[in-house]
Design an enzyme around this catalytic site. Structure first.
Site, PDB file in Angstrom:
ATOM      1  N   GLY A  22      39.021  22.463  22.027  1.00  0.00           N
ATOM      2  CA  GLY A  22      39.287  22.899  23.402  1.00  0.00           C
ATOM      3  C   GLY A  22      38.052  22.837  24.273  1.00  0.00           C
TER       4      GLY A  22
ATOM      5  N   VAL B 119      27.668  22.068  27.482  1.00  0.00           N
ATOM      6  CA  VAL B 119      26.939  21.287  28.490  1.00  0.00           C
ATOM      7  C   VAL B 119      27.878  20.177  28.991  1.00  0.00           C
ATOM      8  CG1 VAL B 119      24.540  21.705  27.829  1.00  0.00           C
ATOM      9  CG2 VAL B 119      25.903  20.016  26.583  1.00  0.00           C
TER      10      VAL B 119
ATOM     11  N   ALA C 107      27.461  16.806  34.783  1.00  0.00           N
ATOM     12  CA  ALA C 107      27.376  15.763  35.801  1.00  0.00           C
ATOM     13  C   ALA C 107      28.387  14.675  35.466  1.00  0.00           C
ATOM     14  CB  ALA C 107      25.976  15.179  35.835  1.00  0.00           C
TER      15      ALA C 107
ATOM     16  N   LYS D  78      28.145  14.816  43.982  1.00  0.00           N
ATOM     17  CA  LYS D  78      27.097  13.997  43.372  1.00  0.00           C
ATOM     18  C   LYS D  78      27.189  12.578  43.945  1.00  0.00           C
ATOM     19  CE  LYS D  78      25.565  12.105  38.990  1.00  0.00           C
ATOM     20  NZ  LYS D  78      25.934  11.819  37.605  1.00  0.00           N
TER      21      LYS D  78
ATOM     22  N   PRO E 280      22.548   5.034  42.964  1.00  0.00           N
ATOM     23  CA  PRO E 280      23.591   5.615  43.821  1.00  0.00           C
ATOM     24  C   PRO E 280      25.001   5.216  43.385  1.00  0.00           C
ATOM     25  CG  PRO E 280      22.839   3.562  44.756  1.00  0.00           C
ATOM     26  CD  PRO E 280      22.130   3.698  43.428  1.00  0.00           C
TER      27      PRO E 280
ATOM     28  N   THR F 241      27.604   9.615  31.225  1.00  0.00           N
ATOM     29  CA  THR F 241      28.694   8.725  30.829  1.00  0.00           C
ATOM     30  C   THR F 241      29.704   9.360  29.871  1.00  0.00           C
ATOM     31  OG1 THR F 241      27.082   7.854  29.268  1.00  0.00           O
ATOM     32  CG2 THR F 241      27.585   6.511  31.182  1.00  0.00           C
TER      33      THR F 241
ATOM     34  N   ILE G  47      31.673  12.135  29.880  1.00  0.00           N
ATOM     35  CA  ILE G  47      32.989  12.535  30.386  1.00  0.00           C
ATOM     36  C   ILE G  47      33.760  11.282  30.805  1.00  0.00           C
ATOM     37  CG2 ILE G  47      34.180  13.818  32.224  1.00  0.00           C
ATOM     38  CD1 ILE G  47      31.992  15.934  32.019  1.00  0.00           C
TER      39      ILE G  47
ATOM     40  N   GLY H 137      33.904  -3.315  33.707  1.00  0.00           N
ATOM     41  CA  GLY H 137      32.885  -2.421  33.126  1.00  0.00           C
ATOM     42  C   GLY H 137      32.561  -1.252  34.031  1.00  0.00           C
TER      43      GLY H 137
END
Ligand SMILES: Cc1cc2nc3c(=O)[nH]c(=O)nc-3n(C[C@H](O)[C@H](O)[C@H](O)COP(=O)(O)OP(=O)(O)OC[C@H]3O[C@@H](n4cnc5c(N)ncnc54)[C@H](O)[C@@H]3O)c2cc1C
Lengths: 514, 488
Positions: A17, A52, A55, A83, A101, A349, A351, A439
């Site tokens: 979870g 954790v 981002a 972000k 960016p 990367t 998530i 990609g």
């Protein structure tokens, strides 16, 4: 008759979870609605989550949209900030800084790509830094934000955004979503699993309190341990620590002192790098490092000495091995999240890879027999993505000119995978950037790291010469002035959050109000 | 190459008119004037096509400001919405294949999954092709003898149309030649005769022509293959024969005049004993090409097939792993040959020219450009190759060349596409797709593949509720087709 009737997946068990588990549960509950498929998620409070992972990348917005989640509500419930990219400090050389960016650079000036014109004009008097021709970077630096314009012809269209949020609150938010759509949550610790003697499929698991759970399809979101995929199915792990050496991290939240930036920061340190992720109510920090070059105590001291505000908790240590499961889908078990693999969080990367895993699972959703073709194709797609992310992360280490630290020198001298070496050569020789349709990292990402870390091509596209210098320079001035105006018209980041209805209310999620 | 690095100053292009002029037009338009262009045009010699098919979407035409709507008038040609396959997949079948935009998803699902579920519910999965037919908008319009230009507003079904122009190759070459400022290029009418390589065995230093002139350049572009033949193995391009899958070893082609009313309005690809005949209607003639297996058809039989008294030439389908080696790049027929059963060769040529323009070497050292170009070209070539191979792989007719074609080992990329579709109706997308996903799906279904399963998510749909939506879609297609002009 529909599908061969007895081949339908009737029950799915999600083991874990954390972010992976609840993202999977929410997505399956939404997409499998109406199929009569029972979804259960087991998690163990005793084990907890990794805690954790704050981002994200812009793709997460498509995921939220698929679930019909209101963005402002999500932001408010998870203390999310905007972000626009990641600022990399001290990566090429100490003192350098650039932003990777979520947006394009420049404009379509002529037949060649924008960066080719910029390379040609780089030394001209009025030419600014490459990043100054990117709206996302300009807005990030100014601490401003507004939603991208819907019209693709507008310059304000050429960027995207993601979130920086509290991972546990995101998990809780999705848990509410999933449970409201029928996902059953079970609290308990799995202690054993039973496999089918013939097929090797996982059939049931036992919980510590004696309960037994059965399922047709198992999604292993149990974190680094890979409870089913590894401990029971012994799938094997492709260890990539020879490519990316970091293997530990310390993480600690601290108070917000500076204005809340709409970007993440990654600062290179002697034996790793430090992250700084500003949320609405606090800042997440951490140091990712390789224990061959710095010991744990020195690492935590380094982190604590470099916090902007007062620490809000004790630092937490994490251990990991870079790489991926040899098969992310093995028999009737699909590993999503840390159980499937981990590449250090330098470009946020993980998530995104979770999301990728979920979307591929939905596209390849199997019957109960979990056809080999489905699993094989899933694994092919995930391998491709993991490989591309690995190359992109390695580029940050390989392209450095830092003289003073052993780790950075050795990274510079290491032999790179052919796939990455070819990309670097192509840019170094002629400013060519990787182009692939499917990609994660597209040309602007590669460009920002190449140029940001001082890889400059020996030559540029000859087509860039066809525009007279005077006209080019006028183009650059126009873009610059336009971006300046656009940024000035944007609200400040904080102000945007408030007017968007996305301000965090700690009390509403059961946290002590500040 | 070990020579000193210096900026690229000269390019020489070699080939037949229909390939060399499009390449020259693009390069001249995009390159700075300081780079000189030499064109060695071989307009003698047989073997090049009478007609070519030019797809609706063409970055090359966009770049040169050529409007598809004008092409047929300027090049003695015609337009069509689809190709007709006769004798595929079964001996008696007729099948139209058309670029067809994309169908809308229904509840997030592709239509064929829903129709497959419906077919299954009635115990007849093999009805999929039949149920799918009303939704093949462009193909149906073509088979009804209708024509329209795509609706650029995107609001009506006509937005899905992708007409192709079929034009006379020589007129097309002239049109493209007209796009070149001949005052700024050097043109020779000759064929390459001898190649001189750099001393260290690297790239080409100069090429001697059959008229005695020697052409030196920094970069050589071979469009039709003669230069590559002279270079041979010295600059190994990794030639891969496709003969096991496209087993034709001879080709015969030509054009015969025909009264315009007697012509089919679209190109036809016919499976004949021993070979494949393609017929492309032009303004007042019909261009034919017959690819055949010489052990199955003799010269006389081949002549009869095209109805013209011509001689056949050798043919081998192939592609190159490394079309760009050292300072020589092969494009068009020099890099790939798939036969004319589609617009494959011409389409690839156009893509290669655009790709080449964006990878043009800046200096005389060009390994990185070559490596990147080769990788990008391979992705495009693979898709077109796979699409060209598909009918051969899926055809169910028995006999001669089809038996041979089916016994060959198909490329992994195509195998995966077919396997995924066969097992669960999924279309595998790759990077750099040039052909509409919809056109692929229609070919897969039209050539008789019935997936073993539909997407399980389709089981959640209430078919009673879906039915009216499908009917509305089919009705809107019917109305749009009825409202279109007759092609003639
Ligand atoms: C240092 C670090 C920084 C990171 N930063 C980022 C970032 O900025 N951005 C990003 O995208 N990603 C980041 N990540 C990755 C991110 O944290 C993870 O991808 C994300 O949290 C998903 O984790 P998970 O759900 O797979 O595993 P976990 O959070 O570990 O969850 C595992 C779950 O499994 C349950 N479980 C385990 N064993 C059992 C058992 N026996 N019985 C019952 N339940 C069990 C646990 O209780 C828990 O619920 C970072 C990772 C690290 C290590």
């Amino acid at each position: 008759m529909t599908q061969p009737a007895d081949n339908r997946v009737r029950s799915i068990v999600i083991v874990g979870g954390g972010t992976a588990g609840w993202m999977t549960a929410a997505a399956l509950a939404s997409r499998l609605d109406g199929l009569g498929c029972e979804i259960t998620l087991v998690e163990s409070a005793e084990i907890g989550t990794v805690g954790v992972g704050e981002a994200t990348l812009p793709n997460i917005r498509a995921f939220n949209r698929m679930l019909g989640i209101d963005e402002a509500e999500l932001m408010a419930r998870t203390s999310a900030t905007i972000k626009l990219g990641i600022e990399f400090c001290d990566w090429g050389q100490v003192g350098d800084s650039y932003i990777h960016p979520f947006g394009d650079f420049g404009d379509a000036i002529g037949a060649a790509d924008f960066h080719q014109y910029w390379l040609q004009q780089r030394d001209a008097e009025n030419t600014k830094d490459f990043g100054d021709y990117c709206l996302a970077i300009r807005a990030a630096k100014a601490g401003r934000f507004d939603l991208p314009a819907p019209n693709p012809a507008s310059r304000r269209h050429a960027f995207a955004y993601a979130f920086q949020f509290d991972a546990s609150l995101y998990g809780a938010f999705l848990a509410d979503y999933a449970q409201a759509r029928g996902v059953q949550r079970i609290e308990g610790k799995i202690t054993d699993a039973r496999c089918d003697g013939e097929t090797g499929f996982v059939r049931s698991v036992m919980l510590e309190d004696g309960r037994k759970m059965e399922g047709d399809l198992w999604i292993d979101c149990s974190g680094f341990r890979g409870l089913l995929i590894e401990q029971h199915l012994q799938t094997g792990y492709d260890d990539w620590s020879e490519y990316l050496w970091s293997n530990r991290a310390w993480a600690v939240p601290c108070e917000t002192v500076a204005p809340v930036h709409p970007y993440t920061r990654a600062t290179a340190r002697e034996a790793g790098w430090q992250w700084r992720i500003p949320l609405q109510h606090r800042v997440g920090n951490g140091l990712v490092y390789c224990d061959r070059y710095i010991d744990d105590q020195a690492a935590v001291d380094l982190l604590m000495a470099n916090l902007e505000g007062e620490a809000l908790a004790d630092p937490k240590q994490l251990f990991f091995k870079t790489g991926k499961r040899r098969k992310l889908w093995n028999r009737n078990v699909v590993a999503i999240g840390l159980s499937g693999g981990f590449l250090e969080p330098l470009e946020s990367t993980s998530i995104d890879l979770i999301q990728n895993g979920i979307m591929n699972l939905i596209e390849l959703f199997p019957g109960r027999e979990c056809a080999e073709g489905d699993a094989g194709e899933y694994n092919r797609l995930m391998d491709l993505e993991f490989g591309r992310v690995r190359d992109f992360l390695m580029l940050h280490y390989a392209a450095n000119q830092r003289e003073e630290d052993d780790m950075w020198r050795e990274y510079r001298e290491m032999e790179l995978p052919d796939s990455l070496q070819a990309k670097i050569d192509a840019f170094r020789q002629r400013g060519l950037v990787p182009q692939y349709a499917n990609g994660l990292f597209q040309p602007p990402s590669w460009l920002s790291v190449f140029i940001g870390q001082n890889i400059f091509p020996e030559s540029y596209d000859p087509r860039a010469e066809t525009i007279p210098e005077k006209n080019l320079s006028a183009h650059f001035v126009e873009i610059d002035a336009d971006l300046e105006k656009l940024v000035a018209a944007m609200p400040e980041h904080r102000e945007f959050i408030e007017t968007y209805g996305a301000a965090f209310d700690a009390g509403a999620v059961g946290m002590p109000a500040q | 190459m070990t020579q000193e690095s210096r900026p690229l100053a000269s390019i020489a292009l070699f080939g037949k008119p229909h390939g060399v002029w499009p390449a020259a037009a693009v390069l001249q338009k995009q390159l700075p004037e300081r780079i000189s262009l030499t064109i060695v045009e071989d307009n003698a010699g047989a073997g090049h096509r009478t007609a070519c098919l030019l797809p609706a979407k063409s970055p090359l035409h966009d770049l040169l400001d050529i409007r598809l709507e004008e092409l047929a008038e300027q090049c003695h040609g015609r337009y069509s919405l689809a190709l007709e396959w006769q004798g595929w997949p079964n001996e008696s079948s007729r099948f139209f294949s058309a670029p067809s935009g994309g169908l809308p998803l229904i509840e997030g699902l592709e239509l064929h999954h829903i129709l497959l579920r419906a077919a299954r519910m009635h115990g007849k999965p093999s009805d999929l092709g039949h149920l799918y037919e009303p939704f093949r908008f462009a193909a149906r319009a073509a088979s009804a003898g209708k024509f329209a230009w795509p609706d650029t507003s995107g609001l009506s079904p006509a937005a899905m149309l992708g007409p192709a122009a079929h034009v006379e190759s020589s007129a097309y070459a002239e049109l493209l030649k007209g796009k070149v400022d001949l005052g700024r290029v050097i043109v020779h009418h000759a064929v390459p005769h001898e190649v001189r390589q750099e001393k260290d065995g690297g790239g080409i230093r100069s090429v001697k022509l059959d008229n005695g002139i020697s052409i030196a350049a920094d970069f050589f572009v071979d469009v039709s293959g003669q230069l590559s033949d002279l270079v041979g193995e010295k600059l190994d391009s990794g030639r891969q024969s496709l003969a096991p899958l496209l087993p034709f070893d001879r080709v015969i082609s030509g054009a015969r005049s025909a009264k315009s009313g007697s012509l089919a309005s679209h190109p036809v690809i016919r499976a004949l004993p021993g070979g494949v005949l393609s017929e492309i209607p032009l303004a007042d003639k019909i261009a034919s090409e017959f690819l055949f297996v010489s052990s199955l058809v003799d010269e006389e039989g081949a002549k009869n097939a095209i109805g013209i008294d011509k001689k056949s030439a050798a043919f081998e389908a192939f592609f190159l792993d490394r079309p760009w080696t050292e300072n020589l790049v092969r494009i068009g027929e020099a890099a790939t040959r798939l036969g004319s059963q589609f617009d494959s060769d011409q389409r690839l040529l156009a893509e290669e020219i655009i790709l080449l323009a964006s990878h043009l070497p800046a200096r005389n050292r060009m390994q990185a450009e070559a490596a990147t170009y080769n990788a990008q070209q391979a992705a495009r070539c693979e898709e077109i190759r796979d699409f060209a191979l598909l009918p051969f792989t899926l055809s169910r007719s028995d006999g001669d060349f089809l038996d041979i074609a089916r016994s060959g080992e198909i490329p992994e990329s195509l195998k995966l596409r077919i396997d995924q579709f066969k097992s669960r109706g999924r279309f595998v997308p790759y990077d750099h797709e040039l052909i509409d996903r919809q056109q692929w799906l229609e070919m897969l279904i039209g050539f008789g593949l019935v997936p073993a399963r539909h997407d399980p998510l389709a089981d959640a749909l209430d078919m009673h509720k879906i039915q009216p939506a499908l009917k509305r879609l089919a009705d809107s297609f019917n109305r749009a087709i009825a409202g279109m002009d007759d092609h003639r």
